[in-house]
Design a protein around this motif. Structure first.
Motif, PDB file in Angstrom:
ATOM      1  N   CYS A  81       0.838  -1.193   0.000  1.00 55.62           N
ATOM      2  CA  CYS A  81       0.000   0.000   0.000  1.00 55.62           C
ATOM      3  C   CYS A  81       0.876   1.247   0.000  1.00 55.62           C
ATOM      4  N   GLY A  82       0.274   2.390  -0.263  1.00 61.39           N
ATOM      5  CA  GLY A  82       1.009   3.658  -0.174  1.00 61.39           C
ATOM      6  C   GLY A  82       1.048   4.434  -1.467  1.00 61.39           C
ATOM      7  N   ASP A  86      -5.775   8.985  -7.902  1.00 65.16           N
ATOM      8  CA  ASP A  86      -7.070   9.660  -7.863  1.00 65.16           C
ATOM      9  C   ASP A  86      -7.333  10.200  -9.262  1.00 65.16           C
ATOM     10  N   SER A  87      -8.245   9.652  -9.987  1.00 66.66           N
ATOM     11  CA  SER A  87      -8.445   9.885 -11.429  1.00 66.66           C
ATOM     12  C   SER A  87      -7.088   9.879 -12.127  1.00 66.66           C
ATOM     13  N   ASP A  88      -6.554  11.016 -12.576  1.00 67.89           N
ATOM     14  CA  ASP A  88      -5.286  10.920 -13.305  1.00 67.89           C
ATOM     15  C   ASP A  88      -4.103  11.462 -12.490  1.00 67.89           C
ATOM     16  N   PHE A  89      -4.248  11.547 -11.163  1.00 71.87           N
ATOM     17  CA  PHE A  89      -3.152  12.069 -10.335  1.00 71.87           C
ATOM     18  C   PHE A  89      -2.671  10.985  -9.357  1.00 71.87           C
ATOM     19  N   THR A  90      -1.345  10.784  -9.319  1.00 70.09           N
ATOM     20  CA  THR A  90      -0.769   9.755  -8.449  1.00 70.09           C
ATOM     21  C   THR A  90       0.128  10.406  -7.404  1.00 70.09           C
ATOM     22  N   TRP A  91       0.013   9.966  -6.148  1.00 67.44           N
ATOM     23  CA  TRP A  91       0.936  10.435  -5.119  1.00 67.44           C
ATOM     24  C   TRP A  91       1.143   9.331  -4.091  1.00 67.44           C
ATOM     25  N   SER A 117       1.868 -10.723   4.788  1.00 69.90           N
ATOM     26  CA  SER A 117       2.895  -9.678   4.770  1.00 69.90           C
ATOM     27  C   SER A 117       2.331  -8.441   4.081  1.00 69.90           C
ATOM     28  N   LEU A 118       2.700  -7.280   4.626  1.00 69.87           N
ATOM     29  CA  LEU A 118       2.321  -6.002   4.014  1.00 69.87           C
ATOM     30  C   LEU A 118       3.596  -5.203   3.776  1.00 69.87           C
ATOM     31  N   LEU A 119       3.770  -4.699   2.552  1.00 69.40           N
ATOM     32  CA  LEU A 119       4.919  -3.829   2.264  1.00 69.40           C
ATOM     33  C   LEU A 119       4.434  -2.402   2.023  1.00 69.40           C
ATOM     34  N   LEU A 120       5.233  -1.448   2.484  1.00 72.82           N
ATOM     35  CA  LEU A 120       5.007  -0.039   2.130  1.00 72.82           C
ATOM     36  C   LEU A 120       5.610   0.126   0.744  1.00 72.82           C
ATOM     37  N   HIS A 121       4.774   0.430  -0.245  1.00 64.38           N
ATOM     38  CA  HIS A 121       5.152   0.263  -1.653  1.00 64.38           C
ATOM     39  C   HIS A 121       6.319   1.150  -2.086  1.00 64.38           C
ATOM     40  N   ARG A 122       6.248   2.431  -1.727  1.00 63.27           N
ATOM     41  CA  ARG A 122       7.337   3.366  -2.054  1.00 63.27           C
ATOM     42  C   ARG A 122       7.477   4.363  -0.916  1.00 63.27           C
TER      43      ARG A 122
END
Ligand SMILES: NC(=O)c1ccc[n+]([C@@H]2O[C@H](COP(=O)([O-])OP(=O)(O)OC[C@H]3O[C@@H](n4cnc5c(N)ncnc54)[C@H](OP(=O)(O)O)[C@@H]3O)[C@@H](O)[C@H]2O)c1
Length: 309
Positions: A81-82, A86-91, A117-122
């Motif tokens: 996750c992380g 949102d529509s065409d905006f990524t953060w 297991s859960l990883l913080l994606h970036r």
């Protein structure tokens, strides 16, 4: 298949992980067949993420679990996750609220009560370790996540998280392949005044080896940033010649040798493979049985244009 002990419970998990990033457009039946074929090859670890196909990859896998109840018990399930879209905006968002909400949404799509297991994606530039620790405590207390790790994080970021986290970081998922070697180049060229000596990652491989953190390579058969596979590519004639020669000598395939090259690194190594083809799984699974000599390992490393001082 070879296994490593993973996480708090020292679960035996396969060194090869089936990655689900490219499965969101597949049918439930085809994904079920892929997961079953993986298990037949000894691959008992699945990696997905909430953002793959904007949730579709998790939803299809959830349908697979709903229709094949026994499968969920047989696999070690990891999600990430992380990354917010949102529509065409990524953060990126590693706030407490988002981590908890994202895991609840993943569990609902995956039709399961927990992630192994859960990883913080970036790394989120604005992440605060204390907040992340609170999210992990909630998710662990509620039995929703058993182990926690990171992805694409450098040692300093992991050190910072470790000041607050109530649990060990179990894995760091990072880009590594025969044709994508910056993490290794920096270590080989220490203190030289050339580009290969530039330390871009802060020493992730050494750090993970030191702390027994599993290294999970992604895009293990690709070059660049999703530019395609180097296998059979005209851009990598020497690499393919060396991989094919070693494959012939060891009676295996170039893909298996390329994966074995990653697993030869002396840390707790795993590799996430993203094939959607059942026929490729068995050949890739052979990788854990291949022993590359140091000479063979360096031949592959040097065949993509890397040099030694
Ligand atoms: N943490 C992160 O930031 C991050 C980023 C990217 C990916 N990942 C994870 O890593 C996993 C793997 O990434 P990836 O899909 O880029 O890795 P990959 O295994 O290097 O690439 C798989 C792709 O290569 C193709 N391919 C061509 N020839 C192949 C051969 N001989 N053997 C196997 N594949 C061949 C596959 O096509 P076919 O389907 O036709 O076989 C598939 O499209 C993802 O599923 C995801 O779980 C994580």
């Amino acid at each position: 298949m070879k296994f490593i002990s993973f996480g708090k419970e020292k679960t035996q998990v396969s060194q090869i992980i089936l990655g689900m990033m490219r499965t969101s457009e597949m049918t439930t039946k085809n994904v079920a067949d892929l997961v079953k074929a993986s298990l037949d090859c000894g691959i008992n670890f699945l990696d997905t993420a909430d953002c793959y196909g904007l949730g579709k990859a998790e939803s299809v896998l959830g349908e697979v679990f709903a229709q094949n109840a026994e499968l969920r018990q047989k696999v070690f399930l990891q999600s990430k996750c992380g990354i917010r879209v949102d529509s065409d905006f990524t953060w990126y968002d590693l706030s407490k609220e988002h981590i908890v909400n994202a895991v609840n949404a993943s569990l609902s799509r995956l039709k399961t009560d927990h992630l192994d297991s859960l990883l913080l994606h970036r790394p989120d530039a604005l992440m605060e370790p204390a907040e992340i620790a609170q999210a992990f405590e909630i998710l662990h207390r509620e039995g929703k996540v058993l182990n926690f790790g990171v992805s694409n994080m450098n040692p300093f970021q992991m050190e910072m998280l470790r000041t607050e986290l109530p649990f060990e970081i179990v894995a760091d998922q990072v880009q590594l392949s025969c044709a994508f070697t910056p993490m290794i180049q920096a270590g080989v060229n220490v203190n030289l005044a050339n580009d290969a000596a530039v330390m871009r990652d802060g020493g992730i491989l050494n750090y993970c080896q030191l702390h027994q953190i599993a290294v999970q390579s992604w895009s293990s058969l690709q070059f660049g940033f999703f530019e395609g596979t180097f296998l059979g590519s005209e851009k990598f004639p020497q690499l393919n010649a060396v991989l094919n020669r070693i494959a012939e000598e060891k009676k295996t395939t170039a893909a298996a040798v390329a994966i074995a090259w990653i697993l030869r690194y002396p840390a707790k190594m795993q590799t996430v493979v993203g094939t959607t083809k059942i026929k490729r799984l068995a050949e890739i699974a052979q990788a854990t049985e291949i022993n590359l000599s140091k000479k063979e390992w360096y031949e592959i490393y040097l065949s993509v244009g890397n040099t030694l001082p």
